[in-house]
Design an enzyme around this catalytic site. Structure first.
Site, PDB file in Angstrom:
ATOM      1  N   LYS A 219      39.990  41.526  33.615  1.00  0.00           N
ATOM      2  CA  LYS A 219      39.187  41.621  34.834  1.00  0.00           C
ATOM      3  C   LYS A 219      38.430  42.933  34.819  1.00  0.00           C
ATOM      4  CE  LYS A 219      37.930  39.361  38.442  1.00  0.00           C
ATOM      5  NZ  LYS A 219      37.255  38.081  38.268  1.00  0.00           N
ATOM      6  N   SER A 422      35.451  33.067  38.511  1.00  0.00           N
ATOM      7  CA  SER A 422      36.214  33.827  39.494  1.00  0.00           C
ATOM      8  C   SER A 422      36.228  33.081  40.833  1.00  0.00           C
ATOM      9  CB  SER A 422      35.633  35.237  39.627  1.00  0.00           C
ATOM     10  OG  SER A 422      36.634  36.164  39.930  1.00  0.00           O
TER      11      SER A 422
END
Length: 626
Positions: A219, A422
């Site tokens: 991430k 996401s």
């Protein structure tokens, strides 16, 4: 005779004088504001009246119904950025002051025009004019390419012409039968990728700390604020996704142009040597590499095409029709008798509240889904996602509303466009089915929080904070920093959010959380890989998703209804009028290119409006450098 004033009348008279006196002494900015408002209203009304006059003149000037010219060429000339759904029109002042392109073209409109023309006996050929196209993703270009291949199968010809081909323009043009270019043009294949700005050094110099809370080693959305450069994990993930998409791109060119792969690689990777061998002639280099069939001036290409389709009645213009003109004469059929499948476009970053232009506002999206739920004529819902994600809270609100639709017994199918990463994946996680395109960017299943604090900067300039509070959390803030207790709370919240995210994916995909975690961690995948990992059910476009939805709904016939946000007709009229009066130009292109990466880095901050400072967003995906 004027009657005498009573006491009450005297009071009112005095009051009126006082009011007039007060009005005469209004502040400068108040008076200026009133004048600006009056000028704005006058300008808007003037434009509106002008538009009505133009429309009236048009109606009076022609009583004949326009038709597609027989034996004509259809000019596919998309302008601005290719999008899944046109943005809502801006208010007049915002339209004038907005940055970036003022034009968009819906990719489905381009595909519909090409497919319709394939069956139209009045259309003899296609001309691809891509000069005004400012951006297109690999997935969008390929979808148009498939439509062009279908058009060629009808036995009609496709010709492309441009002064200069950008990489994405050439991708579409490569599906043509013949590709022509101006003798001073060129084709440079720069590849896929991009840079990010990293602000850690600046923040350190300003004595600003950034508190980061995240789950997922891939991430990387927080790295611009915490690192001096790209992490090894981010470099690995991004390299793999860009290399995969580049392989798709090169494969298309090789197939379409019958070029050896090694030759094409040499052209792209050793462009300086290619140009050196051509004595600096970029156009001749493209011809030598078999990327271009011939170099023609604008006048020569016009005459060449006229030999195929002729001229109009005046003998001045080609016997041709533009894409927008064609679409106005060939609107999409609405089959009222057939059951309806609703289509909702989720395009842009996901934000809490109403959102801003170019984003997915949770409030607007929930209202659209709720309207579909209350409409019993809608037998299924297709969520067309083109989003890098955003607010985790807003994503969950949207997903919950979709789940409420499913509880009515009707299916929801997620259809992934260029990007569904996401938060874009979050809102789709519990859909009945997920359909992605092979070149879709998806995954990035991870979550993070980001809070900047400036207590060190304040201390440096002699500003101290001091106070008392009833709990360990009372005094926390951007100027005082975060207590250890608050940091613990935020990290646990992020971890819980991640567990919630992978739990939703596990539920929707019929996987274990361990299996989801193994392919999550914020890692980004392309659609074909996502299929093999179990993150999507099927590869295909919106049409494929419609077929899947209809099958789940038990329908043999259906029509699609696009469920868009309501639009103010006045603003739409003004947008169209102003857009036609302010054509896209390329005079600012070098400056736009120079500052685009910097602006992208700073503009990403405005997307962070989650009330809990918890985000599921892929900032690399938001750039669309693929």
């Amino acid at each position: 005779m004027i009657p005498p004033l009573s006491n009450s009348d005297k009071d009112r008279s005095t009051g009126n004088k006082m009011s007039e006196s007060a009005a005469g002494h209004k502040g400068f900015f108040t008076r200026l504001s009133h004048r600006i408002t009056a000028f704005r209203d006058f300008t808007i009304n003037a434009f509106f009246i002008l538009f009505l006059l133009f429309a009236l003149v048009g109606l009076i000037g022609s009583c004949d119904s326009p038709q597609v010219p027989k034996g004509s060429a259809l000019i596919i000339n998309p302008a601005g950025a290719l999008v899944e759904e046109a943005s809502a029109p801006l208010a007049f002042p915002d339209f004038i002051l907005q940055q970036g392109p003022v034009s968009e073209t819906v990719v489905e409109d381009v595909i519909y025009a090409i497919n319709t023309a394939a069956e139209d006996k009045d259309i003899k050929m296609l001309i691809l004019d891509l000069e005004d196209l400012t951006s297109a993703s690999s997935a969008q270009a390929y979808r148009i390419g498939i439509a062009l291949e279908n058009f060629r199968e009808s036995g009609k010809n496709i010709v492309s012409y441009a002064d200069y081909y950008e990489q994405y323009q050439y991708h579409i043009a490569s599906f043509s039968d013949e590709i022509y270019m101006h003798p001073m043009g060129g084709v440079q294949l720069t590849g896929f990728g991009g840079n990010n700005l990293y602000f850690k050094g600046l923040l350190d110099n300003l004595l600003i700390d950034v508190e980061v809370f995240k789950v997922g080693k891939f991430k990387s959305a927080v790295e611009p604020y915490t690192e001096q450069g790209m992490s090894d994990e981010s470099r690995l993930a991004n390299s793999e996704i860009y290399e995969s998409l580049w392989a798709y791109y090169m494969g298309d060119i090789v197939s379409n142009r019958s070029i050896e792969l090694e030759s094409l690689r040499a052209y792209a990777n050793e462009y300086d040597e290619v140009i050196d061998a051509a004595d600096g002639d970029t156009a001749e280099a493209a011809v030598t590499a078999n990327l271009i069939d011939d170099l023609l001036t604008r006048e020569v290409i016009r005459n060449k095409i006229s030999e195929l389709v002729g001229w109009d009645e005046d003998g001045i213009s080609l016997n041709a029709i533009s894409m927008n003109g064609y679409l106005s004469l060939k609107p999409k059929d609405a089959t009222a008798a057939a059951p309806t499948l609703g289509v909702i476009i989720a395009q842009g970053p996901i934000m809490d509240g109403p959102g801003i232009a170019g984003s997915i506002g949770a409030d607007d999206m929930i209202q659209r889904i709720r309207s579909a739920k209350n409409d019993q004529s809608i037998k299924g819902l297709i969520l067309r996602v083109d989003s890098p994600g955003g607010s985790a809270f807003a994503s969950e609100l949207i997903r919950q509303e979709l789940e409420a639709f499913q509880k009515t017994g009707r299916p929801v199918v997620a259809s992934f466009a260029s990007v569904a990463a996401s938060g874009g994946y979050w809102i789709s996680a519990t859909s009945d089915k997920i359909v992605a395109e092979a070149r879709t960017i998806t995954g990035s299943i991870g979550i993070f929080g980001l809070i900047p604090t400036a207590q060190r900067a304040l201390e440096k300039i002699g500003v101290n904070l001091d106070g008392v509070g009833t709990t360990p959390y009372t005094l926390d803030g951007p100027f005082s920093g975060l207590s250890e207790e608050t940091s613990n709370v935020l990290q646990k919240t992020i971890e819980h959010g991640y567990e919630q995210f992978i739990g939703l994916v596990a539920k929707g995909r019929d996987m274990t959380t361990e299996d989801v975690d193994a392919v999550a961690q914020g890692r980004v995948w392309h659609g074909e890989k996502a299929l093999s990992l179990g993150l999507v059910d099927e590869l295909g476009d919106l049409e494929t998703a419609a077929d899947v939805t209809a099958e789940l709904a038990g329908l043999s016939e259906w029509s699609l209804r696009y469920l868009s946000a309501p639009v103010d007709p006045r603003q739409e009229i003004l947008r169209q009028l102003l857009q036609s009066a302010l054509p896209l130009g390329d005079s600012a292109a070098p400056i736009e290119s120079l500052f685009s990466s910097g602006r992208k880095g700073f503009e990403s901050i405005k997307l962070l409006n989650d009330k809990r400072d918890t985000y599921a967003i892929c900032l690399e995906c938001a750039g669309k450098d693929f």
